[in-house]
Design an enzyme around this catalytic site. Sequence first.
Site, PDB file in Angstrom:
ATOM      1  N   LYS A 162       0.861  -1.188   0.000  1.00 44.20           N
ATOM      2  CA  LYS A 162       0.000   0.000   0.000  1.00 44.20           C
ATOM      3  C   LYS A 162       0.894   1.234   0.000  1.00 44.20           C
ATOM      4  CE  LYS A 162      -3.905   2.099   2.528  1.00 44.20           C
ATOM      5  NZ  LYS A 162      -4.831   1.977   3.681  1.00 44.20           N
ATOM      6  N   SER A 205     -10.400   0.258   7.003  1.00 45.57           N
ATOM      7  CA  SER A 205      -9.746   0.342   5.689  1.00 45.57           C
ATOM      8  C   SER A 205      -9.079  -0.935   5.205  1.00 45.57           C
ATOM      9  CB  SER A 205      -8.705   1.460   5.692  1.00 45.57           C
ATOM     10  OG  SER A 205      -9.337   2.710   5.610  1.00 45.57           O
ATOM     11  N   SER A 242      -9.885   2.393   2.748  1.00 43.82           N
ATOM     12  CA  SER A 242      -8.938   3.054   1.880  1.00 43.82           C
ATOM     13  C   SER A 242      -7.971   2.119   1.169  1.00 43.82           C
ATOM     14  CB  SER A 242      -8.120   4.052   2.697  1.00 43.82           C
ATOM     15  OG  SER A 242      -7.292   3.364   3.624  1.00 43.82           O
TER      16      SER A 242
END
Lengths: 493, 488
Positions: free
Chosen positions: B78, B179, B155
Amino acid sequence: MTFIAPRVADEKDWLQGETGPWELIIGLEVHAQVASIAKLFSGAPTAFGAEPNTQVALVDAGLPGMLPVVNKYCVEQAVRTGLGLNAQINKFSRFDRKNYFYVDLPQGYQISQFEHPVVGEGEIEIVPEGGEPVTVGIERLHLEQDAGKSIHDLSPDETYVDLNRSGVALMEIVSKPDMRSAAEASAYVDALRQIVRALGTCDGDMEKGNLRADVNVSVRKPGGELGTRCEIKNVNSLRFIRQAIGYEARRHIEILEAGGEIDQETRLYDTVKGETRTMRSKEDAHDYRYFPDPDLLPLELSDDFIDRIKADLPELPAARKARFVEQFRLPDYDAGVLTSDKATGDYFEIVAQKRDPKSASNWMMGELFGRLNADEIGIEDSPVSADALGGLIDRIADKTISGKIAKDVFSKMFEGEGTADEIIERDGLKQVTDMGAIEAMVDEVIAANRDQAEKAKDNPKLVGFFVGQVMKKSQGKANPQAVNELLRSKLGL
Amino acid sequence: MTDLTKLTLASALDGMKAREFSSMELTDAHIGACEAASGLNAFITPTFDLARDQAKASDERRVSGTIGKLEGAPLGMKDLFCTEGVRTTAASKILGDFTPPYESTVSANMKADGMVMLGKLNLDQFAMGSANETSCFGPVINPWRNGEDLVPGGSSGGSAAAVAADLCLGATATDTGGSIRQPAGFTGTVGIKPTYGRCSRYGIVAFASSLDQAGPIAKTVEDAAILLESMAGYDPKDSTSINEPVPDWRGAVGQSVKGLRVGVPREYTMDGIPKEIDAVWAEGVEWMREAGAEIVDVSLPHTKYALPVYYVVAPAEASSNLARYDGMRYGLRVEGENLADTYERTRTEGFGDEVRRRVMIGTYVLSAGYYDAYYLRAQKVRTKIADDFRQAWESCDVLLTPTAPSAAFPVGRKINDPIQMYLNDVFTVTANLAGLPGISVPAALDGNGLPLGLQIIGRALDESTVFKAAGALEKAAGFDAKPDKWWS
């Protein structure tokens, strides 16, 4: 924080205005840099005077994802200082973020302690010059990180930023509004300085900025309602503290007596012009949006941790001074001077060991300090060590040399020419105690000055002239007492 | 040869161990899949050359016999984790081409364990969002479709999409309010947020420090355990890191749940939640009962306050954490007429709408005069929410809940309705507020053929039980659906 100020100043400290006397109310926030080789939340070094931006860890520069980790050593120093201020040590304290934007604040917030400081209330006794001892309350001591430095004068239209100081550990020591004169404020800062130096928790060097004060000043009618205060930021010498207070007090009195009101504001002291001026008014005051720093756990101190620091506390200046008076029978004044910093006290204790303490004190405060001050040398770097000075004093005590000769010997020692004994030996300065030799010189001098010898009978004061002549002849080595006695008998006085 | 991208992480590690294929072959297969999947927009910065170098080095290590836990496995990172020498954007414009000279602890752990990094994955800007639509690199598209483009959740949308589309064997993610778990739920993948403090936050671009926690998104519960074992561990560089050893989580997967007390919190039945969600939840309860667990009805009375508390605390911390992006030292800088103007222009241009919204909310709730009413009160309620869980643990060992209140929704549907968007976190945010581990496991497809997830929440530091329960749930659900490969 609600302040009360019950003590009324001594009348001698009242300031006279057009409408009568005024009383000064002063409180101080002193920022003392923790004497630590690493910063409060990073391992970056803290050396003074390094090249800009060379002592900066990633977290000090506010890089993404970088986290603070509290430096335990700095916490210890804060606790030590708290104990030295006879203050409450808070076993629970917490770091908060003080949020504001500025170019030299890389994180966009300063990590400080707002609601729960590591040290709570305490008190110290100060002795203002020419005044009686005063107890000054300590409101709190908290740890916080310093900001970087903005440099505006390298370029006319650009500001440079040096982050070397960013993250350096500071102890903010907040007093109660317990001071009533510039002399008291100055004595308070000096006392704090001595305490932190004795504890070794701060170098206390105001010139290097590792001890600086924000001064809160207001005036009131003696014993009356507290007035509105102004804060003078970042004053960095005792002299400037006194000057800034003096200026600010007068300014308040003039405004009030003209029917005006004091605006609560933050001011700066201009050391060149000798005046304070507005930095920001209350309306411009930041909303710092304090909240607990979620990157750091609360500080929880164990009794054991505090006790270990307590057990390790050195003797503080006030206690040492009392001991010097008691143990060495020194006058208060001497004891005060000799305990004003740790190195001086240590030096004295070596010199005074098995010697007359008063001569040790006199030699230090006279010749030694005179030379050190003239050459701007600290006592730690004195070319004449405590043992060496002791050796010199021994030679006076055993009458090897006179006090006068000793001063010359000291001077030579200071220049690095050797120990007292070496110099006395080399220069043949040993006092002449051989009565035959002295008598021969006395006779010679009398023979050469017949007229004067006659006159001396009527005017005994002339003996001084003869002593001088004999001493000159002996190159100062003759025992002055013996010379004096011989002359008196030979001149028939 | 079989399609290497279809493998789970566990079987890929086994295959390399058995010398059935090399890391280079495995990596090349995944790079091929990534290149073909640009339509998903899962990556912000692919690092294929680096991946091949790492795969080569890994194959050499294997010959010499030193192999790590993730040896040779091509994974995604990420783009919130700082990676040394590789651009790290947090999907923001304000970080620009910021390339960290340091490595996050989590990615460093994984590197040390032999990871091959395929690239930096897309996300919501500064991890703020529930649909991966706030990225300044464009939205991520869910591999699962329903006639139109759907969001992958957020997210960690890039991470979830990349794993669901077999672009990598697993990915790192972070979870501040859901998330990791919500995107896992939206994409038919497994995502676990461990106990707060399990994974170091050092080097992760901060959103809300007291809530942020890293974890993996994976194809299976076992894969998630393997990844988390590598990511987790005490780190003295993060003061909130927990100094506890990392247990054998992989070993916990597959253990029997006989006698395990599974709590079903009644407050998680909410108005306006689609019936299908409740139905899958009820099914999940049955699966656990059939597997031998004891089902317990529990109450978490402060649940309804969790979202409001979260949307005070998280923005408050964010408003302070994001203050450092001021254009002075790195990243975007838009010159203004004076310092204040430069700050304003830089931050206006550099932050997207959602980030600005949260910075403003956060600044507001911390302001003098509002602090007590918002931030302080929220912290007090947060304590009550944590107390609810402590109470619950007296009668149960884990909780079973839905992961999200809906399946994946169309791109653009909620982006202009922040309140609707924020509701996505309603089931996940409580675990963040209480610091507890939570995992999302794919349970079933809804009527539209979209995956739905169920969540297991456990006691602090008891990921082992969470993995055990999740393993049982996974087994019972038998979820093996894959999205049609429409993107390549």
